[in-house]
Design a protein around this motif. Structure first.
Motif, PDB file in Angstrom:
ATOM      1  N   ASP A 454      90.157 -61.807 -22.431  1.00 16.83           N
ATOM      2  CA  ASP A 454      90.628 -61.031 -23.997  1.00 16.83           C
ATOM      3  C   ASP A 454      89.549 -60.594 -25.370  1.00 16.83           C
ATOM      4  OD1 ASP A 454      91.811 -60.344 -26.783  1.00 16.83           O
ATOM      5  OD2 ASP A 454      93.645 -61.915 -26.507  1.00 16.83           O
ATOM      6  N   SER A 455      88.704 -60.183 -24.698  1.00 17.84           N
ATOM      7  CA  SER A 455      87.548 -59.267 -25.691  1.00 17.84           C
ATOM      8  C   SER A 455      87.647 -59.513 -26.893  1.00 17.84           C
ATOM      9  CB  SER A 455      87.236 -57.835 -24.905  1.00 17.84           C
ATOM     10  OG  SER A 455      88.122 -57.121 -25.118  1.00 17.84           O
ATOM     11  N   GLU A 456      88.693 -59.038 -27.448  1.00 18.29           N
ATOM     12  CA  GLU A 456      89.056 -59.048 -29.509  1.00 18.29           C
ATOM     13  C   GLU A 456      88.975 -60.243 -29.374  1.00 18.29           C
ATOM     14  OE1 GLU A 456      89.249 -58.335 -33.368  1.00 18.29           O
ATOM     15  OE2 GLU A 456      88.741 -57.082 -30.700  1.00 18.29           O
ATOM     16  N   GLN A 457      89.425 -61.642 -28.335  1.00 17.69           N
ATOM     17  CA  GLN A 457      89.576 -63.039 -29.082  1.00 17.69           C
ATOM     18  C   GLN A 457      87.731 -63.443 -28.835  1.00 17.69           C
ATOM     19  OE1 GLN A 457      91.982 -65.819 -28.558  1.00 17.69           O
ATOM     20  NE2 GLN A 457      93.533 -64.098 -26.747  1.00 17.69           N
ATOM     21  N   ILE A 458      86.927 -62.791 -27.640  1.00 20.42           N
ATOM     22  CA  ILE A 458      85.855 -64.318 -27.312  1.00 20.42           C
ATOM     23  C   ILE A 458      84.900 -63.483 -28.899  1.00 20.42           C
ATOM     24  CG2 ILE A 458      84.075 -63.608 -25.960  1.00 20.42           C
ATOM     25  CD1 ILE A 458      86.174 -63.545 -23.969  1.00 20.42           C
ATOM     26  N   ARG A 459      85.304 -62.035 -29.120  1.00 23.55           N
ATOM     27  CA  ARG A 459      84.373 -61.442 -30.060  1.00 23.55           C
ATOM     28  C   ARG A 459      84.645 -61.902 -31.503  1.00 23.55           C
ATOM     29  NH1 ARG A 459      85.267 -58.398 -34.418  1.00 23.55           N
ATOM     30  NH2 ARG A 459      87.356 -58.359 -34.122  1.00 23.55           N
ATOM     31  N   ARG A 460      86.159 -62.248 -31.933  1.00 24.61           N
ATOM     32  CA  ARG A 460      86.031 -63.047 -33.236  1.00 24.61           C
ATOM     33  C   ARG A 460      85.655 -65.011 -32.585  1.00 24.61           C
ATOM     34  NH1 ARG A 460      92.671 -61.717 -33.231  1.00 24.61           N
ATOM     35  NH2 ARG A 460      92.481 -59.544 -34.312  1.00 24.61           N
ATOM     36  N   LEU A 462      83.180 -65.548 -30.783  1.00 26.43           N
ATOM     37  CA  LEU A 462      81.637 -65.467 -31.610  1.00 26.43           C
ATOM     38  C   LEU A 462      80.441 -65.295 -32.545  1.00 26.43           C
ATOM     39  CD1 LEU A 462      80.352 -64.270 -27.628  1.00 26.43           C
ATOM     40  CD2 LEU A 462      80.184 -66.482 -28.412  1.00 26.43           C
ATOM     41  N   ARG A 463      82.161 -64.822 -33.499  1.00 23.53           N
ATOM     42  CA  ARG A 463      81.375 -64.578 -35.346  1.00 23.53           C
ATOM     43  C   ARG A 463      81.814 -65.642 -35.682  1.00 23.53           C
ATOM     44  NH1 ARG A 463      84.269 -59.205 -37.403  1.00 23.53           N
ATOM     45  NH2 ARG A 463      86.101 -60.820 -37.187  1.00 23.53           N
ATOM     46  N   TRP A 493      86.096 -70.836 -21.745  1.00 25.24           N
ATOM     47  CA  TRP A 493      85.339 -71.052 -22.898  1.00 25.24           C
ATOM     48  C   TRP A 493      86.075 -72.427 -23.276  1.00 25.24           C
ATOM     49  CZ3 TRP A 493      82.825 -67.689 -25.593  1.00 25.24           C
ATOM     50  CH2 TRP A 493      82.637 -66.850 -24.674  1.00 25.24           C
ATOM     51  N   HIS A 569      87.776 -59.764 -42.741  1.00 22.01           N
ATOM     52  CA  HIS A 569      87.873 -60.532 -41.644  1.00 22.01           C
ATOM     53  C   HIS A 569      88.201 -62.009 -41.986  1.00 22.01           C
ATOM     54  CE1 HIS A 569      85.550 -57.272 -39.765  1.00 22.01           C
ATOM     55  NE2 HIS A 569      84.690 -57.207 -40.374  1.00 22.01           N
TER      56      HIS A 569
END
Length: 691
Positions: A454-460, A462-463, A493, A569
């Motif tokens: 899930d790239s969107e979850q990973i982006r959130r 890491l941010r 993760w 965000h």
């Protein structure tokens, strides 16, 4: 001789130091004893020396020994609540006036020792103890006489030894050696986890610095030049005193005696009679002094890494010595050295062997007369690998390592110990963090396997990690780090957080079938302080439930799952890690939140806190939990809430008005801030039942 365990002060491979209470008399004391698997004869002899050193001394800031039992063996000492290392781990840093208060007391004790030609030799946050009155006392150490030239090797992790304590060619040990160590202790108290960053040089990462700081102290040419930059809020007068105490060359230090240093500290005008923060005890647990059973999560000195093996030829035979990674090894021809080598050409204190926090062994030359050689090259410092050749003077040694002992599955730097909870957002483990003396035990969240796709979850994720890790408050659960590890094609993760040994509020509700009024207001006040801190940072929690109100081993509230991001965000870890939360997760959320209103205010979090209090006081949440999600949203937005006293008539009348206001459907009619909420709490606290 049986005592109940109140607190483990220090636990290592060799020692267990703990605070005990006699079950009959209630008398409290510190007990120091060897671990069952340790070298009993050697450690019994060391306990006897410690008792012999401390017994004739009489000073308010030195721990007094009470009883020495060589048969057990154990040493009973005057009572203390814990060590300054434990206090620092809890508080993060200490205010300058508290550090000055500690310095003055320590310098009083050092002046007393130095007048008698006695040195401490291993000052650190581990050997400074806090007594029940908040005063500090040196304890858990074996001192030495200056005429002996050098102290015995410390059994604590070596952080900031004076260069002359590591290398006799720098100068003789004396009063200023203790002042050097005390100065660095003060810097660690002021900086907390940022202390290693003082030693950063050009091209050094924080990890490099933390791994190499003992090598920094062993190098007489390195000095600190950035104290004011690293500590901008500390008065310059105090930094000047500390800077004079920690100069590398003994003859260049600003104070020749503890009395001189004490006078300089007092001249800063920062001295305070304010005692150090209290270290509360956990509930007593039975523990026999003759059979210590230390808990694994009380082992702050454990390091990661492998056991070092050195093999050499002597008298035609092969000899091998092994060194555990939590040992600091001085090589030399003096008897107190960890590796004594009686060979011509080996200096009194020849070299230093150390397993760094990253698990790698290094060797440092201590200005030996013939040098230390690594694979045929004269070195100042070198990292050791299997098969390397080390030469100390004429002696050649071969380097090898024993395999690491597995104590559970590893994930990055963490070792999983026991599972705590399994949910939709993965497994939560109690885990150890080998090599981290400040946080040896953590809560480790391992996300489900599909998280990696899930790239969107990973982006959130890491941010949000950097902001969350930088945010600190006594009533907010600390986030330490997050990341991932790759095993072939699979990536896992994880996130490491502060371990809350006292469990969650949900656990207590289920166990005790509700809370008393006094218990409810006790947790609510502390949770309110955490919510206030979040609001001051213009953040919202957005998911306050009994499951994320946690308790540490001192029964202090720690709020978990707090918001990571600001502005447009606004996301919580619950959103990041939950895919399709069950309806019960929303039962404590405010109407505007379940409707998806974007511009929430702190009154939403205060609504959630009030909903939790409603459940602990009445035995049930404001709305049924067996509803489907659409029905639950309808109930939260439109269904009236039953007055708390209709469910629990023993509650005072003021409770109805307070909770119904806090749970109003309209945000503008609720308490708008933590201050308003607290004022309402204080107006009714005195009439609570069950206190």
């Amino acid at each position: 001789m049986n005592y109940n365990l109140l607190r483990t002060i220090r636990s290592s491979d060799d020692w267990l130091v703990w605070r005990g209470e006699h079950p009959a008399s209630g008398e409290r004391c510190l007990i120091k004893q060897p671990q069952p698997s340790a070298d009993a004869a050697r450690l019994t002899d060391q306990l006897a020396r410690e008792y012999g050193f401390l017994q004739p001394l009489q000073h308010d800031n030195l721990i007094r020994p009470r009883h020495w039992d060589p048969a057990a063996p154990c040493l009973l000492l005057e009572d203390a609540r814990g060590s300054v290392a434990q206090l620092l781990a809890r508080e993060g840093t200490l205010a300058p006036e508290l550090v000055v208060n500690l310095l003055v007391q320590c310098l009083d004790a050092l002046a007393y020792l130095h007048e008698r030609q006695l040195g401490h030799g291993c000052i650190s946050t581990h050997t400074i103890l806090v007594d029940p009155r908040g005063a500090v006392k040196f304890g858990d150490f074996t001192g030495y006489r200056f005429e002996e030239l050098a102290p015995p090797p410390p059994d604590h992790p070596m952080k900031y030894q004076a260069p002359e304590l590591l290398d006799s060619t720098v100068g003789e040990c004396g009063p200023s050696s203790d002042l050097y160590c005390l100065g660095h202790t003060a810097l660690e108290l002021l900086l907390g986890e940022e202390y290693p960053l003082l030693f950063a040089g050009p091209g050094c990462s924080a990890a490099d610095v933390q791994a190499n700081w003992l090598g920094w102290h062993a190098h007489p040419g390195r000095e600190l030049t950035n104290l004011s930059q690293s500590l901008p809020l500390v008065p310059p007068a105090l930094l000047d005193v500390l800077g004079r105490m920690i100069r590398k060359q003994p003859r260049q230090r600003g104070y020749r005696s503890a009395a001189d240093a004490r006078q300089a500290v007092l001249a800063t005008g920062l001295n305070s009679r304010r005692p150090l923060p209290d270290l509360e005890d956990a509930a007593p647990k039975p523990l026999a002094a003759s059979k210590p059973t230390p808990a694994l999560d009380q082992a702050p000195n454990a390091r990661s890494g492998r056991t070092l093996c050195l093999t050499w030829k002597q008298g035609g035979k092969s000899k091998t010595r092994k060194f555990h990674p939590d040992r600091t090894v001085i090589v030399g021809n003096a008897a107190p050295c960890e590796l004594p080598l009686a060979f011509k050409g080996i200096s009194r204190r020849h070299a230093l062997l150390l397993s760094q926090t990253n698990g790698q062994w290094w060797v440092y030359d201590l200005h030996s007369s013939l040098g230390t050689w690594h694979n045929g090259t004269s070195i100042r410092a070198a990292r050791l690998q299997r098969g390397d050749e080390l030469r100390f003077g004429p002696l050649r040694c071969r380097v090898s390592f024993e395999a690491k002992k597995r104590g559970g599955d590893r994930l990055g730097p963490f070792r999983q110990l026991t599972p705590i909870h399994e949910g939709r957002n993965g497994m939560l483990y109690r885990a150890s963090w080998p090599g981290n003396t400040s946080h040896p035990i953590v809560a480790l969240r391992v996300f489900p396997p599909d998280f990696q796709f899930d790239s969107e979850q990973i982006r959130r994720f890491l941010r949000g990690i950097p902001q969350a890790a930088a945010f600190r408050h006594p009533n907010l659960l600390r986030l330490y780090r997050g990341g991932s590890v790759r095993d072939e094609e699979k990536r896992t993760w994880y996130i490491a957080m502060e371990y809350a040994a006292g469990g969650s509020l949900r656990d207590r509700i289920l166990r005790d079938r509700g809370l008393t009024g006094a218990q409810t207001f006790a947790f609510a006040y502390q949770a309110l302080q955490g919510l206030r801190a979040i609001a001051e940072q213009r953040l919202l929690h957005r998911n306050l439930t009994p499951s994320c109100i946690l308790f540490d081993d001192q029964d202090r509230v720690k709020i978990g799952d707090f918001v990571m991001m600001r502005g447009d965000h606004v996301e919580s870890f619950q959103q990041i890690t939950h895919a399709g939360s069950p309806p019960r997760e929303h039962i404590y959320q405010a109407p505007e939140q379940v409707r998806g209103v974007p511009d929430l205010t702190p009154s939403s979090d205060l609504y959630s806190l009030a909903a939790i209090m409603y459940e602990t006081l009445t035995g049930q949440p404001p709305f049924r939990t067996d509803l489907k999600l659409p029905e639950m949203i309808e109930a939260i937005c439109h269904q009236p809430i039953a007055p708390p006293r209709s469910l629990n008539p023993a509650l005072p009348r003021e409770i109805d008005a307070f909770l119904l206001r806090a749970l109003d459907k309209q945000p503008e009619r609720r308490f708008q801030s933590a201050d308003e909420f607290e004022q309402g709490l204080r107006a009714i606290k005195g009439d609570l039942p069950g206190g």
